[in-house]
Design a protein around this motif. Structure first.
Motif, short mmCIF file in Angstrom:
data_model
loop_
_atom_site.label_atom_id
_atom_site.label_comp_id
_atom_site.label_asym_id
_atom_site.label_seq_id
_atom_site.Cartn_x
_atom_site.Cartn_y
_atom_site.Cartn_z
N PRO A 24 -5.19 -3.00 2.72
CA PRO A 24 -3.99 -2.34 3.24
C PRO A 24 -3.81 -2.51 4.73
O PRO A 24 -2.72 -2.37 5.25
N SER A 29 0.75 0.36 7.71
CA SER A 29 1.15 1.51 6.90
C SER A 29 2.60 1.32 6.47
O SER A 29 3.34 0.54 7.07
N GLY A 30 3.00 2.08 5.45
CA GLY A 30 4.38 2.02 5.03
C GLY A 30 5.33 2.45 6.13
O GLY A 30 6.45 1.92 6.25
N ASP A 50 7.63 11.19 -1.17
CA ASP A 50 6.36 10.47 -1.02
C ASP A 50 6.27 9.34 -2.04
O ASP A 50 6.57 9.54 -3.22
N ARG A 52 3.68 6.42 -3.63
CA ARG A 52 2.27 6.05 -3.77
C ARG A 52 2.14 4.55 -4.00
O ARG A 52 2.89 3.96 -4.78
N SER A 53 1.18 3.95 -3.34
CA SER A 53 0.90 2.53 -3.59
C SER A 53 0.08 2.41 -4.87
O SER A 53 -0.94 3.10 -5.03
N THR A 56 -3.83 1.81 -4.54
CA THR A 56 -4.79 2.88 -4.26
C THR A 56 -4.48 4.20 -4.94
O THR A 56 -5.35 5.05 -5.07
N GLU A 58 -2.66 6.31 -3.57
CA GLU A 58 -2.45 7.24 -2.47
C GLU A 58 -1.05 7.06 -1.87
O GLU A 58 -0.45 6.00 -1.95
N TRP A 60 1.51 6.17 0.64
CA TRP A 60 1.50 5.24 1.78
C TRP A 60 2.83 5.23 2.51
O TRP A 60 2.97 4.58 3.55
N LEU A 61 3.82 6.02 2.01
CA LEU A 61 5.13 6.02 2.64
C LEU A 61 5.85 7.32 2.31
O LEU A 61 5.84 7.78 1.17
N MET A 117 1.95 -4.36 -2.00
CA MET A 117 1.69 -2.96 -1.71
C MET A 117 2.59 -2.04 -2.52
O MET A 117 2.18 -0.96 -2.96
N GLU A 118 3.85 -2.46 -2.73
CA GLU A 118 4.79 -1.59 -3.42
C GLU A 118 4.64 -1.63 -4.94
O GLU A 118 4.86 -0.62 -5.62
#
Length: 536
Positions: A24, A29-30, A50, A52-53, A56, A58, A60-61, A117-118
């Motif tokens: 990442p 970061s996003g 929010d 999440r990627s 992960t 988690e 991220w954006l 990532m997306e």
């Protein structure tokens, strides 16, 4: 992190390959990415969602959310820009598409990072997206003039009448795009709409907004006016009505259920729409098929983007004479695949995009197994690799009582069905509410008449879906509940235009001369119409 496939559902994982798990840091970061591409996003609200990627699990954006007022502002800005854009000569507009083609290829790796990532898709699938957008930009740059005209049309009165068809832009095109191909679908469709002289306001999926915004910024860098291509974000239930109300045409890609609602709302306003919707796509393996090629093809045709592709093969009908042989070869192919998440090229299949999608795939599989289907390979959720990773899976014994048989799974799951004849294969392939894509494998002389009987907008002989999809000069779309309209080719750009006919009359009016009676004029007309049969 990546691992090889397991040979059966109840066996343990294969040995992991030594490599870095996730990268990442290459994107920071996003928030950093969003800041670099935010200029095309119209959003005045402080509300965020929010994201999440899938790499992960988690957040991220935190993605800003637009309001209906933002949609109206974006539409007003886009319409103002469209008037000047439509007045430009077509060769100036196509020059932007040529520059976009070069920029996309120059920045291919950076774009693939954002897509990865997306979406969590394997990098090879991300690069396929980049390549497709580049191909689309170049195709329409070279062929927009041929498709948009003006075109000379045959006149009702040869020599006396000169008739031309013109393609006039709709004005403002609203686009609603999904998460599974977040660069290809938004940017490729927009290229056609923009070259036709329109402005575009797009609502990309919340999960994959950054890929679309990145594509818009590249178009602006290529010379597109800033306000001509804008984005809004948010829940379709909250801003969808405003987008449709402000648009002169709507291009939707997504589920059949949502597409039906969009088409209904467009019909209320008497505006056009196109809708590429779901698929439960069949593949037919004839007795004389090249079995190794057919088995190897499922890597691309069924498991590209972890099966999250409207064109993806989910049903495979295999002639009983070669069923066991094909099953064995398909299992070997699937067992050789490598699963993984990250931003590198070292695995074949990536992640599903979300917990929701994972639950859908697991529900279809569990229902089939509970009702008696057999899992021959795969069938496991792999949180040890990534939060939403699911193994490519092959089943037999699937029947009509199972959701997996009829409903679109949209995941890395295929089912094999034995058939006794070509006619049975065709009948079962066509026994679906969907008709988007199909694949037929066999000697061309035998496969071709089979392909001609399939009720689908795209049929590939000795390929899965790539042959028809990459034939950008040919239209792509669905039969039945798989959609309305077409992308690619002439239809893919003229859908964003109105046809205007302009006729010029020479020498005389098309009417009775003052010196002639109505009866004599009628006789003259009939004599002239008879004469037309002798003309070429």
């Amino acid at each position: 992190m990546s691992q090889t496939m397991t040979p059966a559902r109840d066996q343990g994982p294969g040995e992991p390959r030594p490599e870095e798990p996730v990268e990442p840091g290459r994107l920071l970061s996003g928030a950093v990415v969003l800041e670099s591409v935010r200029s095309s996003l119209v959003c005045s609200s402080d509300d965020t969602v929010d994201v999440r990627s899938p790499l992960t699990g988690e957040v991220w954006l935190s993605l800003p959310q637009s309001t209906p007022a933002d949609v109206r502002e974006a539409a007003a800005r886009a319409r103002a820009a469209q008037r000047e854009w439509a007045a430009r000569p077509l060769h100036e507009r196509t020059r932007v598409a040529r520059r976009l083609h070069a920029l996309i290829l120059d920045q291919a790796e950076d774009i693939a990072d954002i897509i990865g990532m997306e979406t969590g898709k394997a990098r090879r699938s991300a690069i396929e997206e980049v390549s497709d957008v580049a191909m689309t930009a170049l195709y329409y740059a070279k062929n927009a003039k041929r498709h948009l005209g003006p075109h000379r049309r045959k006149a009702g009165f040869p020599l006396l009448t000169h008739t031309v068809e013109q393609s006039v832009p709709k004005g403002l095109v609203g686009m609603i795009t999904p998460w599974n191909y977040p660069l290809t679908i938004p940017v490729s469709d927009a290229i056609a709409a923009l070259l036709a002289g329109n402005a575009v306001v797009i609502k990309p999926d919340t999960q994959t907004t950054l890929s679309a915004l990145w594509g818009i910024e590249l178009a602006v860098e290529a010379g597109l006016p800033r306000d001509l291509f804008l984005a809004v974000t948010g829940n379709p239930a909250e801003i969808g009505e405003a987008l449709i109300t402000e648009s002169d045409y709507v291009a939707f890609t997504g589920s059949t259920a949502t597409g039906t609602l969009v088409a209904t709302e467009c019909a209320k306003r008497l505006i056009g729409c196109s809708a590429e919707l779901g698929g439960k796509n069949p593949m037919i393996v004839l007795p004389d098929a090249p079995l190794d090629r057919a088995a190897n093809s499922i890597v691309q045709s069924a498991f590209s983007n972890a099966g999250q592709l409207c064109m993806s093969i989910e049903r495979i009908y295999v002639h009983r004479d070669v069923f066991d042989d094909f099953l064995h070869r398909a299992m070997e192919t699937i067992n050789s695949l490598t699963l993984g998440v990250g931003l590198h090229y070292e695995f074949d299949v990536g992640s599903l995009i979300s917990q929701e999608q994972l639950e859908r795939v697991r529900a279809h599989l569990d229902d089939a197994v509970d009702r008696g289907a057999t899992v021959h390979v795969g069938g496991n959720h792999r949180p040890d690799i990534g939060p939403y990773v699911f193994e490519p899976t092959l089943l037999t014994g699937v029947d009509e009582s199972m959701a997996l048989c009829r409903e679109e799974t949209f995941g890395p799951v295929i089912a094999l069905y034995p058939v006794d004849s070509d006619a049975e294969a065709v009948a079962r392939a066509n026994d679906s509410d969907y008709g988007l894509n199909a694949s037929v494998w066999g000697q061309v002389s035998r496969a071709t008449p089979v392909a001609h009987q399939i009720e689908a907008g795209s049929v590939n002989i000795n390929e899965g879906f790539t042959a028809t999809w990459t034939s950008h000069d040919a239209p792509m779309g669905g039969f039945k509940r798989s959609g309305l309209g077409r992308r690619h080719g002439r239809e893919g750009i003229t859908r964003f235009t109105e046809s205007r006919t302009v006729s010029t009359q020479r020498l005389m009016n098309i009417d009775r001369p003052e010196t002639m009676s109505n009866r004599d004029f009628a006789k003259l007309m009939i004599r002239g119409l008879r004469l037309l049969r002798r003309l070429p």
